[in-house]
Design an enzyme around this catalytic site. Structure first.
Site, short mmCIF file in Angstrom:
data_model
loop_
_atom_site.label_atom_id
_atom_site.label_comp_id
_atom_site.label_asym_id
_atom_site.label_seq_id
_atom_site.Cartn_x
_atom_site.Cartn_y
_atom_site.Cartn_z
N HIS A 187 3.75 4.93 2.18
CA HIS A 187 5.20 5.02 2.38
C HIS A 187 5.88 5.96 1.40
O HIS A 187 7.10 6.13 1.47
CB HIS A 187 5.81 3.63 2.24
CG HIS A 187 5.61 3.04 0.87
ND1 HIS A 187 4.46 2.35 0.54
CD2 HIS A 187 6.37 3.06 -0.24
CE1 HIS A 187 4.54 1.96 -0.72
NE2 HIS A 187 5.69 2.37 -1.21
N HIS A 226 0.39 -6.71 4.44
CA HIS A 226 -1.01 -6.35 4.65
C HIS A 226 -1.72 -7.60 5.19
O HIS A 226 -1.61 -8.68 4.60
CB HIS A 226 -1.68 -5.93 3.34
CG HIS A 226 -1.36 -4.54 2.92
ND1 HIS A 226 -1.90 -3.43 3.54
CD2 HIS A 226 -0.58 -4.07 1.92
CE1 HIS A 226 -1.46 -2.33 2.95
NE2 HIS A 226 -0.66 -2.69 1.96
#
Length: 478
Positions: free
Chosen positions: A104, A346
């Site tokens: 990101h 995650h």
């Protein structure tokens, strides 16, 4: 001047600005070191390499490939892929892998996520430190590197997207669910490449009962619309608005390399990753129990207490671990865990080589929603019984001193509380009344302390949050 690789090779990956920190020269040295330290000792004959949509990716892949082949090893380049696409290729080909991505981070960054054959992790305690040390020597003394071989390795290009999509479809069957409308925000990242293949017919698979509304599917490593970081609430604003505008059943947001998936409900309200962990975990636990196996689920120490509460009640053994994908993956393999989840969205699956995949988590959420009649907000509420602060960052001059202030204050005020330092400082008053816990962790890269608080009700959460923040920021405010 040669770069100090300790500035870009951290606990579980490589991350730096291009080209001043992560240059082709550095990528080549890391490739040669990875081949010699990780790939060759485990008997591998080839290394699989992929990259995300960042402009610097192809040049860095070429340099890394040159380092690997100079060490006498073959390279399989799979081109554009998500990080979980690279893990799938590593598992399917039983080969060590390297994924060029900065996830990101802004466009000026790139990085490398490394894995052993079968997508097994490479972190600071599982080979990354040795890779860094050898790569540093190669950079400092190229003439004495000894990496060039009489027979350099070969390079071949392979497209693995269709196999990746078919593999995921085979793990979760959503073909029989009720029709759902889903808005997907790819953030100009790799989900724009993978979502049409997995949720659509882009890989030649049968159509699913899904009406996918795409947001920002154009691959663009400059991130022209917003950062591909769904952890920051401002990057969810477009998705939330689009879900309401299109009267969708849910929204999905992926980060830049599409290994994390964030979920919003039909109102556009974010669903906690802890709730997703509980939801997906219960599905995997039920599957294990039905097969006659005793399930184990891994969760990091800042997921909601609802996760172990619900999973243990369902018959699972839960294992609490520190934050970070290399640590979670190691625990997944050690315990043969069926599933693992983190607060950062995650999600890890034994059926996916113990690796993390946001797309497989998304398929589970779609299946869970589509197999029953209620909206996602009702479903999610079942897995969110407590109140959480979210992660709050504080810039501090001396993180260790701030943490000790907090530890001393709470040890004096709550001697019955549980205190541990598995990952930062965790103080838990969960077995007493009122129920609360908090974790205070230092950033690996910035002068920050990260606070997460959870409590049984809003008032208690706010009090603990504000009290801890007051202690943390005491010196800075003086």
């Amino acid at each position: 001047m040669t770069i100090d690789l300790a500035t870009i090779i951290k606990a579980y990956d490589v991350r730096g600005t291009v080209p001043d920190q992560l240059s082709p020269e550095v990528a080549r040295a890391i490739g040669a070191a990875f081949a010699r330290v990780v790939a060759q000792p485990e008997g591998a004959r080839q290394v699989v390499v992929g990259h995300d949509m960042r402009e610097s990716g192809p040049e860095l892949v070429e340099a890394f490939t040159a380092g690997v082949t100079a060490a006498g090893m073959d390279v399989v380049r799979i081109g554009l892929c998500s990080t979980d696409g690279l893990y799938h290729a590593s598992g399917a080909l039983d080969a060590p892998g390297a994924m060029f991505t900065a996830s990101h981070n802004p466009a000026v960054y790139n990085g490398i996520k490394l894995c052993r054959a079968g997508a097994r992790p490479v972190g600071q305690d599982t080979g990354l430190s040795e890779v860094r040390e050898l790569a540093q020597r190669l950079l400092d003394d190229p003439a004495g590197s000894g990496t060039d071989q009489a027979a350099p390795g070969t390079v071949r290009d392979v497209d693995t997207l269709a196999d990746y999509a078919a593999f995921l479809r085979g793990l979760v069957d959503v073909s029989g669910i009720r029709p759902l409308k889903v808005v997907v925000d790819a953030g100009n990242g790799m989900a724009g490449h993978t979502v049409p293949a997995v949720l659509g017919t882009g890989a030649g698979l049968p159509a699913l009962p899904l009406d996918v509304v795409p947001l920002y599917f154009e691959l663009d490593g400059s991130f022209p619309n917003h950062e591909a970081n769904p952890l920051d609430p401002k990057n969810l604003e477009d998705l939330r608005a689009a879900v309401v505008e299109h009267d969708a059943d849910l929204g999905l947001a992926f980060d830049g390399d599409a290994d994390r998936c964030f979920v919003v409900d039909e109102h556009g309200d974010p669903v906690s990753p802890s709730a997703v962990t509980a939801l997906v975990g219960l599905r995997e636990v039920a599957k294990e129990l039905a097969a006659g196996r005793t399930p184990t689920v891994i969760h990091n120490l800042i997921t909601s207490r609802a996760v172990p509460d619900l999973l243990q009640a369902a018959g699972a053994t839960t294992v609490r671990t520190r934050v970070g994908h290399s640590f979670i993956k190691a625990q997944m393999a050690q315990h043969d865990a069926v599933f693992g989840g983190e607060h950062s969205a995650h999600y890890y699956f034994r059926d996916f080589f113990f690796a993390d995949t946001g797309m497989l988590a998304a398929l589970h959420v779609l299946a869970a929603l589509g197999e029953q009649p209620h909206p996602l907000s009702v479903l999610a509420e079942m897995f969110s019984p407590y109140v959480a602060s979210g992660e709050i960052n504080s810039t501090v001059a001396d993180a260790a001193a701030a943490r000790e202030r907090v530890r001393d204050a709470y040890a004096a005020a709550y001697p019955q509380a549980d205190v541990d330092e598995l990952d930062g400082l965790t103080v838990a008053h969960w077995d007493g009344h009122p129920q609360w816990w908090f974790n205070l962790r230092a950033s690996n890269t910035e002068p920050l302390l990260r606070l997460n608080v959870e409590a049984a009700d809003e008032d208690i959460m706010v009090k603990v949050r504000d009290d801890v923040l007051s202690l943390v920021r005491q010196a800075e405010d003086a």
